[in-house]
Design a protein around this motif. Structure first.
Motif, PDB file in Angstrom:
ATOM      1  N   LEU A   1      35.027  50.958  39.008  1.00  0.00           N
ATOM      2  CA  LEU A   1      36.389  51.479  39.088  1.00  0.00           C
ATOM      3  C   LEU A   1      37.401  50.467  38.570  1.00  0.00           C
ATOM      4  CD1 LEU A   1      36.281  53.274  42.558  1.00  0.00           C
ATOM      5  CD2 LEU A   1      36.269  54.355  40.305  1.00  0.00           C
ATOM      6  N   VAL A   2      37.246  49.213  38.977  1.00  0.00           N
ATOM      7  CA  VAL A   2      38.201  48.191  38.543  1.00  0.00           C
ATOM      8  C   VAL A   2      38.053  47.911  37.045  1.00  0.00           C
ATOM      9  CG1 VAL A   2      38.845  45.763  38.766  1.00  0.00           C
ATOM     10  CG2 VAL A   2      38.429  47.140  40.810  1.00  0.00           C
ATOM     11  N   LYS A   3      36.829  47.753  36.574  1.00  0.00           N
ATOM     12  CA  LYS A   3      36.625  47.448  35.158  1.00  0.00           C
ATOM     13  C   LYS A   3      37.085  48.593  34.262  1.00  0.00           C
ATOM     14  CE  LYS A   3      34.634  43.337  35.100  1.00  0.00           C
ATOM     15  NZ  LYS A   3      35.209  42.185  34.351  1.00  0.00           N
ATOM     16  N   THR A   4      37.005  49.826  34.794  1.00  0.00           N
ATOM     17  CA  THR A   4      37.395  50.982  33.995  1.00  0.00           C
ATOM     18  C   THR A   4      38.890  51.238  34.045  1.00  0.00           C
ATOM     19  OG1 THR A   4      35.235  52.014  34.399  1.00  0.00           O
ATOM     20  CG2 THR A   4      37.002  53.457  33.630  1.00  0.00           C
ATOM     21  N   TYR A   5      39.484  51.103  35.221  1.00  0.00           N
ATOM     22  CA  TYR A   5      40.858  51.547  35.414  1.00  0.00           C
ATOM     23  C   TYR A   5      41.848  50.424  35.737  1.00  0.00           C
ATOM     24  CZ  TYR A   5      38.675  56.116  35.418  1.00  0.00           C
ATOM     25  OH  TYR A   5      37.948  57.232  35.061  1.00  0.00           O
ATOM     26  N   ALA A   6      41.366  49.210  35.955  1.00  0.00           N
ATOM     27  CA  ALA A   6      42.286  48.104  36.248  1.00  0.00           C
ATOM     28  C   ALA A   6      41.749  46.800  35.672  1.00  0.00           C
ATOM     29  CB  ALA A   6      42.510  47.978  37.755  1.00  0.00           C
ATOM     30  N   ALA A   7      41.216  46.874  34.456  1.00  0.00           N
ATOM     31  CA  ALA A   7      40.623  45.695  33.825  1.00  0.00           C
ATOM     32  C   ALA A   7      41.668  44.591  33.695  1.00  0.00           C
ATOM     33  CB  ALA A   7      40.076  46.058  32.453  1.00  0.00           C
ATOM     34  N   GLY A   8      41.233  43.370  33.978  1.00  0.00           N
ATOM     35  CA  GLY A   8      42.124  42.218  33.879  1.00  0.00           C
ATOM     36  C   GLY A   8      43.022  42.020  35.074  1.00  0.00           C
ATOM     37  N   SER A   9      42.842  42.826  36.102  1.00  0.00           N
ATOM     38  CA  SER A   9      43.697  42.731  37.283  1.00  0.00           C
ATOM     39  C   SER A   9      43.137  41.719  38.276  1.00  0.00           C
ATOM     40  CB  SER A   9      43.825  44.097  37.960  1.00  0.00           C
ATOM     41  OG  SER A   9      42.574  44.479  38.530  1.00  0.00           O
ATOM     42  N   HIS A  10      43.889  41.512  39.350  1.00  0.00           N
ATOM     43  CA  HIS A  10      43.476  40.563  40.384  1.00  0.00           C
ATOM     44  C   HIS A  10      42.250  41.028  41.152  1.00  0.00           C
ATOM     45  CE1 HIS A  10      45.034  43.139  43.658  1.00  0.00           C
ATOM     46  NE2 HIS A  10      45.987  43.453  42.797  1.00  0.00           N
ATOM     47  N   TRP A  11      41.890  42.311  41.047  1.00  0.00           N
ATOM     48  CA  TRP A  11      40.777  42.827  41.842  1.00  0.00           C
ATOM     49  C   TRP A  11      39.447  42.172  41.474  1.00  0.00           C
ATOM     50  CZ3 TRP A  11      42.045  45.310  46.040  1.00  0.00           C
ATOM     51  CH2 TRP A  11      43.229  46.036  46.072  1.00  0.00           C
ATOM     52  N   ILE A  12      39.254  41.871  40.195  1.00  0.00           N
ATOM     53  CA  ILE A  12      38.082  41.110  39.735  1.00  0.00           C
ATOM     54  C   ILE A  12      38.610  40.029  38.802  1.00  0.00           C
ATOM     55  CG2 ILE A  12      35.891  41.118  38.495  1.00  0.00           C
ATOM     56  CD1 ILE A  12      35.531  44.021  39.251  1.00  0.00           C
ATOM     57  N   PRO A  13      38.709  38.800  39.266  1.00  0.00           N
ATOM     58  CA  PRO A  13      39.321  37.742  38.449  1.00  0.00           C
ATOM     59  C   PRO A  13      38.460  37.357  37.255  1.00  0.00           C
ATOM     60  CG  PRO A  13      38.422  36.847  40.497  1.00  0.00           C
ATOM     61  CD  PRO A  13      38.306  38.325  40.604  1.00  0.00           C
ATOM     62  N   GLU A  14      39.133  36.908  36.195  1.00  0.00           N
ATOM     63  CA  GLU A  14      38.432  36.446  34.994  1.00  0.00           C
ATOM     64  C   GLU A  14      37.924  35.017  35.155  1.00  0.00           C
ATOM     65  OE1 GLU A  14      37.664  38.233  32.367  1.00  0.00           O
ATOM     66  OE2 GLU A  14      38.669  40.022  33.159  1.00  0.00           O
ATOM     67  N   ASN A  15      38.641  34.224  35.936  1.00  0.00           N
ATOM     68  CA  ASN A  15      38.237  32.836  36.162  1.00  0.00           C
ATOM     69  C   ASN A  15      36.819  32.779  36.709  1.00  0.00           C
ATOM     70  OD1 ASN A  15      37.982  30.567  38.385  1.00  0.00           O
ATOM     71  ND2 ASN A  15      39.448  29.799  36.871  1.00  0.00           N
ATOM     72  N   ALA A  16      35.981  31.949  36.117  1.00  0.00           N
ATOM     73  CA  ALA A  16      34.559  31.921  36.465  1.00  0.00           C
ATOM     74  C   ALA A  16      34.322  31.578  37.931  1.00  0.00           C
ATOM     75  CB  ALA A  16      33.820  30.923  35.568  1.00  0.00           C
ATOM     76  N   LYS A  17      35.050  30.599  38.434  1.00  0.00           N
ATOM     77  CA  LYS A  17      34.833  30.187  39.819  1.00  0.00           C
ATOM     78  C   LYS A  17      35.292  31.274  40.786  1.00  0.00           C
ATOM     79  CE  LYS A  17      35.059  25.223  38.897  1.00  0.00           C
ATOM     80  NZ  LYS A  17      35.799  23.953  39.138  1.00  0.00           N
ATOM     81  N   TYR A  18      36.438  31.881  40.493  1.00  0.00           N
ATOM     82  CA  TYR A  18      36.921  32.958  41.359  1.00  0.00           C
ATOM     83  C   TYR A  18      35.993  34.176  41.291  1.00  0.00           C
ATOM     84  CZ  TYR A  18      41.398  30.561  42.092  1.00  0.00           C
ATOM     85  OH  TYR A  18      42.376  29.672  42.462  1.00  0.00           O
ATOM     86  N   ALA A  19      35.518  34.492  40.093  1.00  0.00           N
ATOM     87  CA  ALA A  19      34.592  35.614  39.947  1.00  0.00           C
ATOM     88  C   ALA A  19      33.306  35.354  40.732  1.00  0.00           C
ATOM     89  CB  ALA A  19      34.274  35.850  38.475  1.00  0.00           C
ATOM     90  N   ALA A  20      32.854  34.108  40.724  1.00  0.00           N
ATOM     91  CA  ALA A  20      31.655  33.758  41.484  1.00  0.00           C
ATOM     92  C   ALA A  20      31.906  33.894  42.980  1.00  0.00           C
ATOM     93  CB  ALA A  20      31.222  32.335  41.142  1.00  0.00           C
ATOM     94  N   GLU A  21      33.102  33.498  43.434  1.00  0.00           N
ATOM     95  CA  GLU A  21      33.444  33.659  44.847  1.00  0.00           C
ATOM     96  C   GLU A  21      33.456  35.136  45.245  1.00  0.00           C
ATOM     97  OE1 GLU A  21      33.971  31.500  47.373  1.00  0.00           O
ATOM     98  OE2 GLU A  21      33.260  29.942  46.006  1.00  0.00           O
ATOM     99  N   VAL A  22      33.998  35.994  44.365  1.00  0.00           N
ATOM    100  CA  VAL A  22      33.977  37.430  44.641  1.00  0.00           C
ATOM    101  C   VAL A  22      32.540  37.913  44.773  1.00  0.00           C
ATOM    102  CG1 VAL A  22      34.438  39.706  43.647  1.00  0.00           C
ATOM    103  CG2 VAL A  22      36.208  37.946  43.597  1.00  0.00           C
ATOM    104  N   GLN A  23      31.681  37.508  43.844  1.00  0.00           N
ATOM    105  CA  GLN A  23      30.287  37.941  43.892  1.00  0.00           C
ATOM    106  C   GLN A  23      29.598  37.455  45.161  1.00  0.00           C
ATOM    107  OE1 GLN A  23      28.564  40.103  41.771  1.00  0.00           O
ATOM    108  NE2 GLN A  23      27.245  39.971  43.576  1.00  0.00           N
TER     109      GLN A  23
END
Length: 208
Positions: A76-98
């Motif tokens: 949903l985020v990648k399709t409708y809110a790409a680049g938003s705060h919901w899934i960060p682009e920063n590698a470390k933040y993205a890893a924390e989300v995962q």
């Protein structure tokens, strides 16, 4: 988007609620389809074409079907809110989300979710073990949330959405949240988000 996304669910499922939360937060039009799982609607051939493992939630977005709640959040985020705060682009933040998505799929599932399955739905899980796992998880989260508002970054992400539902409804599984003020404050912050929708509540059992 003109056609609402179909959300196949059962109303008191935390897995389904996290998807409904994401749909609401993203202001996406959706229509819920409640399955009579007691009578096996989730095992019907027509539903297995949508969700091959016979699990909810599942979505149908204009003919694209997908099951697994955390996968749906990502879609949903990648399709409708790409680049938003919901899934960060920063590698470390993205890893924390995962990392917190994994916690939602493992520790949350085997702790507060399993305890609630016993008390609300009559499952035969080891309730004492589930409660113990929940408290171990909540103690870690209580420390983690000291001095910070959100699980993975400085803003709300899908990690918070994935963790919220079963933790908020942990008292329905006989788990007291009173010892965890930081955790309860985090729940309140999620609930304060625009377009928040609540999950149907069940009676809270007496705590031993």
């Amino acid at each position: 988007m003109t056609t609402p996304i179909k959300l196949y669910r059962t109303p008191k499922s935390g897995h389904c609620h996290r998807v409904e939360l994401m749909l609401a937060f993203l202001e996406l039009p959706y229509a819920t389809v409640d399955l009579d799982m007691i009578n096996g609607a989730h095992k019907a051939p027509s539903f297995l074409e949508i969700s091959p493992f016979g699990l909810v939630p599942a979505i149908d977005d204009g003919g694209y079907t997908l099951s697994d709640s955390n996968a749906i959040l990502t879609y949903l985020v990648k399709t409708y809110a790409a680049g938003s705060h919901w899934i960060p682009e920063n590698a470390k933040y993205a890893a924390e989300v995962q990392r917190w998505l994994t916690v939602a799929a493992d520790n949350v599932y085997s702790g507060p979710c399993a305890a609630r399955l016993v008390k609300v739905f009559g499952f035969t899980h080891d309730h004492a073990a589930a409660v113990s796992k929940a408290h171990a998880l909540f103690a870690i989260m209580e420390d983690h949330l000291a001095g910070r508002d959100w699980l993975a970054t400085q803003t709300i992400t899908i990690a918070d959405v994935a963790g919220y539902s079963y933790i908020a409804h942990a008292p329905e599984g006989g788990i007291d949240l009173a010892p965890y003020p930081n955790l309860r404050a985090w729940l309140t912050r999620v609930e304060a988000q625009p377009n928040f929708v609540a999950m149907a509540a069940s009676p809270i059992p007496e705590l031993a």
